[in-house]
Design an enzyme around this catalytic site. Structure first.
Site, PDB file in Angstrom:
ATOM      1  N   THR A 194      18.013 -24.777  33.711  1.00 48.12           N
ATOM      2  CA  THR A 194      18.772 -23.557  33.954  1.00 48.12           C
ATOM      3  C   THR A 194      17.985 -22.314  33.530  1.00 48.12           C
ATOM      4  O   THR A 194      17.161 -22.381  32.632  1.00 48.12           O
ATOM      5  CB  THR A 194      20.076 -23.634  33.147  1.00 48.12           C
ATOM      6  N   ARG A 222      29.479 -32.395  41.553  1.00 40.78           N
ATOM      7  CA  ARG A 222      29.490 -32.165  40.101  1.00 40.78           C
ATOM      8  C   ARG A 222      29.107 -30.725  39.779  1.00 40.78           C
ATOM      9  O   ARG A 222      28.193 -30.157  40.365  1.00 40.78           O
ATOM     10  CB  ARG A 222      28.511 -33.125  39.427  1.00 40.78           C
ATOM     11  N   VAL A 223      29.826 -30.119  38.853  1.00 41.71           N
ATOM     12  CA  VAL A 223      29.532 -28.776  38.381  1.00 41.71           C
ATOM     13  C   VAL A 223      29.337 -28.823  36.873  1.00 41.71           C
ATOM     14  O   VAL A 223      30.145 -29.426  36.155  1.00 41.71           O
ATOM     15  CB  VAL A 223      30.669 -27.787  38.734  1.00 41.71           C
ATOM     16  N   ASP A 225      27.940 -26.545  33.202  1.00 41.24           N
ATOM     17  CA  ASP A 225      28.458 -25.427  32.421  1.00 41.24           C
ATOM     18  C   ASP A 225      28.041 -24.059  32.934  1.00 41.24           C
ATOM     19  O   ASP A 225      28.715 -23.062  32.656  1.00 41.24           O
ATOM     20  CB  ASP A 225      28.005 -25.566  30.969  1.00 41.24           C
ATOM     21  N   GLY A 245      21.258 -26.901  29.088  1.00 42.96           N
ATOM     22  CA  GLY A 245      21.261 -28.246  28.523  1.00 42.96           C
ATOM     23  C   GLY A 245      22.204 -29.165  29.266  1.00 42.96           C
ATOM     24  O   GLY A 245      22.511 -28.953  30.443  1.00 42.96           O
ATOM     25  N   GLY A 247      25.225 -30.157  30.552  1.00 45.60           N
ATOM     26  CA  GLY A 247      26.372 -29.307  30.813  1.00 45.60           C
ATOM     27  C   GLY A 247      27.713 -29.851  30.389  1.00 45.60           C
ATOM     28  O   GLY A 247      28.585 -29.102  29.952  1.00 45.60           O
TER      29      GLY A 247
END
Length: 335
Positions: A194, A222-223, A225, A245, A247
């Site tokens: 990220t 999938r989602v 953080d 990191g 999530g």
């Protein structure tokens, strides 16, 4: 325009009297992961991103302006898992998530499941500034992007050979585990990469933003953080955080908000709050990763519990400072 002085105390960068920009390009990079050429390219991209955000701040722009400009550069750089360098899902597509938050007024914008938005952070800002909503997803988000004149690209734009090969390796490991009827243990690196930025502007306003391609070989939409306000991104009047990191653990911990809550409610320093959440709570729960954190006094912290995290800062003199591995020090000017 700005007279800014810095101090380094107990490993924490303290900005004494002017705006500051802090970035990350993802935790999880380890010594030996990059060739010399790849490392040079990553450092150059981090420096370019810092200069872009710094230009906004020195021109009198807001912290939100600086965060959006900085992350746009990182999204365009194939070295990072965001925008152009996004990883592939199990189905062989790139799926992008992002968010931004203005600490001065509590406004936020986020988007998830994007396939065609060239710079997702610009869509997050448009959602924050030009809609009544906080989060949009998938096709609806891209329709809104079109209405706002935000650039869309053919999905092939996001493909890079390195990310494609990472997917092929992950698929092979998955097939091997299924054939031997053994549980598949995902490498921690599947969750990293990220990008994020935090800014403190000349008016003392904080902002935070985060952008990602998610995790290699992810399924089912999938989602993580990154697009979730309070998990991967948070900014208020006292504190701003962008995480990177695993999530699922950042979501469960409301990690970004938790760091700032400890600053606001317990009077913790930004360093102590970040250390407690990132290097204690999340590993204790089974996750790992890193974050950048910045408070309204101009104190920045870079907690992470992996072998490295792309990171950097820039001050009034316009000289970018970057680091990658755990042993790297961020060079600081005399004060």
């Amino acid at each position: 325009m700005f007279q800014r002085h810095y101090a380094v105390r107990d490993g924490v960068l303290t900005a004494l009297d002017a705006p500051l920009l802090v970035i990350h390009g993802g935790a999880g990079v380890e010594p030996g992961d990059l060739t010399k050429e790849e490392e040079q390219a990553a450092r150059a991209a981090l420096e370019a991103a810092l200069r872009a955000g710094h230009a906004k701040l020195t021109a009198g722009g807001s912290s939100v302006d600086a965060v959006a400009a900085t992350i746009t550069v990182l999204e365009d750089a194939p070295q990072f898992n965001a925008g152009r360098g996004a990883v592939f899902t199990h189905d062989g597509v790139n799926e992008l998530d992002t968010s931004i938050m203005d600490g001065a007024n509590g406004k936020a914008g986020a988007a998830a499941g994007l396939h065609r938005v060239k710079n997702p952070i610009l869509l997050a800002r448009a959602i924050m500034d030009k809609s009544k909503h906080v989060m949009m997803v998938g096709d609806g988000a891209e329709r809104f992007a079109t209405e706002q004149g935000i650039t869309l690209v053919d999905p092939v734009y996001f493909r890079t050979e390195k990310r494609w090969q990472q997917l092929q390796k992950a698929l092979a490991e998955e097939a091997k585990a299924q054939a031997s009827n053994t549980p598949l243990v995902l490498p921690g690196k599947a969750y990293f990469g990220t990008v994020g930025a935090l800014a403190l502007d000349a008016q003392g306003r904080l902002a935070a933003g985060t952008s990602t391609g998610g995790m290699t070989n992810k399924r089912y939409g999938r989602v993580g953080d990154s697009p979730i306000i309070g998990a991967g991104t948070w900014a208020d009047a006292r504190c701003a955080v962008s995480g990177t990191g695993w999530g699922e653990y950042y979501i469960r911990a409301a990690a970004a908000h938790e760091i700032c809550a400890r600053v606001r409610l317990s009077g913790y320093s930004i360093s102590r709050a970040g250390e407690g959440v990132i290097n204690k709570d999340i590993p204790k729960a089974g996750g790992d990763g890193g974050a950048i954190a910045l408070d309204a006094q101009g104190v920045a912290a870079f907690p992470f519990n992996t072998g490295g995290m792309y990171r950097g800062w820039i001050g009034a003199d316009g000289v970018p400072h970057v680091a990658i591995y755990k042993g790297d020090a961020l060079p600081m000017p005399a004060y």
